[in-house]
Design a protein around this motif. Structure first.
Motif, PDB file in Angstrom:
ATOM      1  N   LEU A 175       0.120  -0.872  -0.291  1.00 27.78           N
ATOM      2  CA  LEU A 175      -0.039  -0.039   0.343  1.00 27.78           C
ATOM      3  C   LEU A 175       0.662   0.946   0.056  1.00 27.78           C
ATOM      4  N   THR A 176       2.160   0.864   0.777  1.00 29.84           N
ATOM      5  CA  THR A 176       3.326   2.970   1.150  1.00 29.84           C
ATOM      6  C   THR A 176       3.304   2.304  -0.844  1.00 29.84           C
ATOM      7  N   GLU A 177       3.410   1.124  -1.253  1.00 32.13           N
ATOM      8  CA  GLU A 177       4.394   1.864  -2.833  1.00 32.13           C
ATOM      9  C   GLU A 177       3.301   2.113  -3.783  1.00 32.13           C
ATOM     10  N   VAL A 178       1.329   2.180  -3.254  1.00 32.07           N
ATOM     11  CA  VAL A 178       0.909   2.215  -4.339  1.00 32.07           C
ATOM     12  C   VAL A 178       0.365   3.889  -3.924  1.00 32.07           C
ATOM     13  N   PHE A 179       0.663   4.356  -3.363  1.00 27.81           N
ATOM     14  CA  PHE A 179       0.106   5.867  -2.368  1.00 27.81           C
ATOM     15  C   PHE A 179       0.776   6.499  -2.245  1.00 27.81           C
ATOM     16  N   GLY A 180       1.972   5.906  -2.202  1.00 25.58           N
ATOM     17  CA  GLY A 180       3.593   7.234  -1.705  1.00 25.58           C
ATOM     18  C   GLY A 180       3.644   6.688  -0.142  1.00 25.58           C
ATOM     19  N   VAL A 181       5.464   7.122  -0.013  1.00 28.86           N
ATOM     20  CA  VAL A 181       5.677   8.034   0.967  1.00 28.86           C
ATOM     21  C   VAL A 181       5.483   8.650   2.139  1.00 28.86           C
ATOM     22  N   ASP A 182       4.343  10.072   1.915  1.00 28.17           N
ATOM     23  CA  ASP A 182       3.706  10.739   1.846  1.00 28.17           C
ATOM     24  C   ASP A 182       2.378  10.479   2.575  1.00 28.17           C
ATOM     25  N   TRP A 183       1.526   9.294   1.785  1.00 24.41           N
ATOM     26  CA  TRP A 183       0.519   8.756   2.634  1.00 24.41           C
ATOM     27  C   TRP A 183       0.664   7.906   4.174  1.00 24.41           C
ATOM     28  N   ALA A 184       2.121   7.023   3.494  1.00 24.23           N
ATOM     29  CA  ALA A 184       2.505   6.169   4.699  1.00 24.23           C
ATOM     30  C   ALA A 184       2.618   7.163   5.838  1.00 24.23           C
ATOM     31  N   ARG A 185       3.902   7.962   5.819  1.00 26.85           N
ATOM     32  CA  ARG A 185       4.012   9.322   6.687  1.00 26.85           C
ATOM     33  C   ARG A 185       2.175   9.320   7.413  1.00 26.85           C
ATOM     34  N   ALA A 186       1.561  10.402   6.886  1.00 22.57           N
ATOM     35  CA  ALA A 186       0.955  10.579   7.462  1.00 22.57           C
ATOM     36  C   ALA A 186      -0.583   9.770   8.558  1.00 22.57           C
ATOM     37  N   THR A 187      -0.740   8.472   7.909  1.00 13.97           N
ATOM     38  CA  THR A 187      -1.836   7.524   7.334  1.00 13.97           C
ATOM     39  C   THR A 187      -1.596   6.463   8.157  1.00 13.97           C
ATOM     40  N   ILE A 188      -0.571   5.419   8.002  1.00 13.39           N
ATOM     41  CA  ILE A 188      -0.189   4.432   8.769  1.00 13.39           C
ATOM     42  C   ILE A 188       1.281   4.343   9.431  1.00 13.39           C
ATOM     43  N   ILE A 189       1.624   4.916   9.473  1.00 16.18           N
ATOM     44  CA  ILE A 189       3.070   4.740   9.600  1.00 16.18           C
ATOM     45  C   ILE A 189       2.426   5.037  11.594  1.00 16.18           C
ATOM     46  N   PRO A 190       1.856   6.783  12.011  1.00 13.97           N
ATOM     47  CA  PRO A 190       1.530   6.470  13.041  1.00 13.97           C
ATOM     48  C   PRO A 190       0.844   5.768  14.025  1.00 13.97           C
ATOM     49  N   LYS A 191      -0.013   4.960  13.278  1.00 15.62           N
ATOM     50  CA  LYS A 191      -1.006   3.946  13.666  1.00 15.62           C
ATOM     51  C   LYS A 191      -0.213   2.622  14.131  1.00 15.62           C
ATOM     52  N   ILE A 192       1.211   2.493  13.432  1.00 15.76           N
ATOM     53  CA  ILE A 192       1.535   1.106  13.434  1.00 15.76           C
ATOM     54  C   ILE A 192       2.252   1.334  15.174  1.00 15.76           C
ATOM     55  N   LEU A 193       3.358   2.687  15.044  1.00 14.51           N
ATOM     56  CA  LEU A 193       4.034   2.765  16.183  1.00 14.51           C
ATOM     57  C   LEU A 193       3.152   3.336  17.541  1.00 14.51           C
ATOM     58  N   ILE A 194       1.625   3.345  17.204  1.00 12.03           N
ATOM     59  CA  ILE A 194       0.631   2.933  18.436  1.00 12.03           C
ATOM     60  C   ILE A 194       1.188   1.864  19.330  1.00 12.03           C
ATOM     61  N   MET A 195       1.716   0.865  18.165  1.00  8.36           N
ATOM     62  CA  MET A 195       1.355  -0.594  18.842  1.00  8.36           C
ATOM     63  C   MET A 195       2.607  -0.622  19.701  1.00  8.36           C
ATOM     64  N   ALA A 196       3.408   0.053  19.848  1.00 10.12           N
ATOM     65  CA  ALA A 196       5.041  -0.420  20.135  1.00 10.12           C
ATOM     66  C   ALA A 196       4.455  -0.145  21.447  1.00 10.12           C
ATOM     67  N   THR A 197       3.983   0.737  22.301  1.00 10.18           N
ATOM     68  CA  THR A 197       3.619   0.441  23.412  1.00 10.18           C
ATOM     69  C   THR A 197       2.072  -0.223  24.439  1.00 10.18           C
ATOM     70  N   HIS A 198       1.646  -0.655  23.686  1.00  7.96           N
ATOM     71  CA  HIS A 198       0.776  -1.937  23.928  1.00  7.96           C
ATOM     72  C   HIS A 198       0.797  -2.650  24.966  1.00  7.96           C
ATOM     73  N   PRO A 199       0.041  -3.064  25.426  1.00  8.93           N
ATOM     74  CA  PRO A 199       0.348  -4.013  26.717  1.00  8.93           C
ATOM     75  C   PRO A 199       0.952  -5.316  26.165  1.00  8.93           C
ATOM     76  N   ASN A 200       0.531  -5.945  24.922  1.00  9.15           N
ATOM     77  CA  ASN A 200       0.125  -7.503  24.572  1.00  9.15           C
ATOM     78  C   ASN A 200       1.454  -7.364  23.625  1.00  9.15           C
ATOM     79  N   TYR A 201       1.860  -8.218  24.255  1.00  5.64           N
ATOM     80  CA  TYR A 201       3.791  -8.381  23.273  1.00  5.64           C
ATOM     81  C   TYR A 201       2.897  -8.536  21.623  1.00  5.64           C
ATOM     82  N   LEU A 202       2.577  -9.057  21.651  1.00  5.37           N
ATOM     83  CA  LEU A 202       2.029  -9.041  19.649  1.00  5.37           C
ATOM     84  C   LEU A 202       2.646  -8.552  19.587  1.00  5.37           C
ATOM     85  N   TYR A 203       1.739  -7.298  20.183  1.00  5.09           N
ATOM     86  CA  TYR A 203       1.260  -5.875  19.429  1.00  5.09           C
ATOM     87  C   TYR A 203       3.074  -5.616  19.048  1.00  5.09           C
ATOM     88  N   ARG A 204       3.146  -5.107  19.795  1.00  4.22           N
ATOM     89  CA  ARG A 204       4.525  -4.891  19.997  1.00  4.22           C
ATOM     90  C   ARG A 204       5.528  -5.540  18.810  1.00  4.22           C
TER      91      ARG A 204
END
Length: 302
Positions: A175-204
């Protein structure tokens, strides 16, 4: 098609591909409509699964209008079949339908069912949907994706089945390759990084897998400004598997950082010191993967 033996009816379904070579034919369409209706409701799940695997080839016989009018309703019924192999076979052949009717018509008719199948209890069905998403996204555009499918794609990252989580990270890369880096920066990367502090280790863990997967498709400044700060927080994670996956991820991230003079120095200021700390980790697996990444990064410089 009316034979009393299910094996015979299934064998007939395998011959539908041969009819596709005849091209659009009103005579054939007229003769097939009633038998296809019966096969969709066949009491044998194996007959229905075989039909689902081959019915898409008939789109070339029915043509665009005929497919929309006659075949899409049958496909929708098969997508909702109680037998998972039927649903799976339809999803895996949707590209044959798309090539005739176009993704707009296909999505308008089947998208609600496709979205419903994204949460199917059979993981193989969910996997097939994931693999189909980039095609839908590329055809329908970023606005449609953000409104209709974005939250769905992120939810797969938390799926209980590892194969689904893995496929979801590959999906985000595509999807990043389809929609471009700017889209990934604004849309999906922040959502991915939120999971880095999730209490469930599988999300991390999935956070690490996802950012490692998409890193080659993003710019060095995204790695510097967004990804590295999150990874630094996971270096001290209490789960050893998290820490050694951090160590593994630093190798591909270094390759991205080296693409720009503005970020290349982070190898010495952040990457190598972090790996040095992990090489002293009390867990032997963490030390092993940290040392392996150090060796691999050194080999890049050679």
């Amino acid at each position: 098609m009316h034979d009393s033996e299910a094996e015979v009816r299934g064998a007939v379904c395998t011959q539908l591909d041969g009819l596709a070579g005849l091209g659009n034919s009103e005579a054939i369409v007229g003769r097939l409509q009633a038998p296809l209706q019966e096969l969709v409701d066949d009491p044998s799940q194996h007959v229905r699964a075989t039909l689902a695997k081959h019915i898409g080839s008939l789109c070339r016989v029915f043509g665009k209008e005929g497919t929309i009018e006659h075949l899409l309703p049958l496909l929708l019924r098969l997508l909702k079949d109680s037998f998972p192999d039927v649903r799976l076979n339809i999803i895996s052949k949707l590209d044959a339908v798309d090539s005739v009717v176009g993704i707009d018509s296909l999505s308008q008719s089947l998208l609600p069912a496709i979205v419903e199948l994204a949460e199917d209890k059979q993981w193989r069905v969910r996997l097939a949907i994931i693999e189909y998403v980039p095609l839908i996204a590329s055809q329908l555009g970023v606005q449609f994706f953000d409104e209709q499918l974005s939250s769905l794609c992120m939810s797969w990252l938390g799926d209980p089945v590892y194969s689904i989580r893995e496929a979801a990270t590959v999906n985000l890369k595509k999807l990043t390759e389809v929609f471009g880096v700017d889209w990934a920066r604004a849309t999906i990367i922040p959502k991915i990084l939120i999971m880095a502090t999730h209490p469930n280790y599988l999300y991390r863990m999935t956070t690490i897998f996802a950012i490692t997967m998409i890193a080659p498709s993003v710019t060095p400044d995204i790695v510097r400004d967004m990804i590295l700060p999150s990874l630094e927080g996971l270096v001290n994670d209490p789960i050893p598997n998290i820490r050694f996956n951090v160590a593994k991820s630093l190798e591909p991230l270094t390759e991205v950082l080296r693409k720009s003079a503005d970020t290349a120095q982070l190898e010495e200021s952040i990457i190598r010191p972090t790996l040095a700390r992990l090489e002293e980790d009390p867990d032997p697996d963490v030390r092993f993967f940290a040392h392996r990444s150090v060796t691999a990064i050194g080999a890049m410089s050679a």
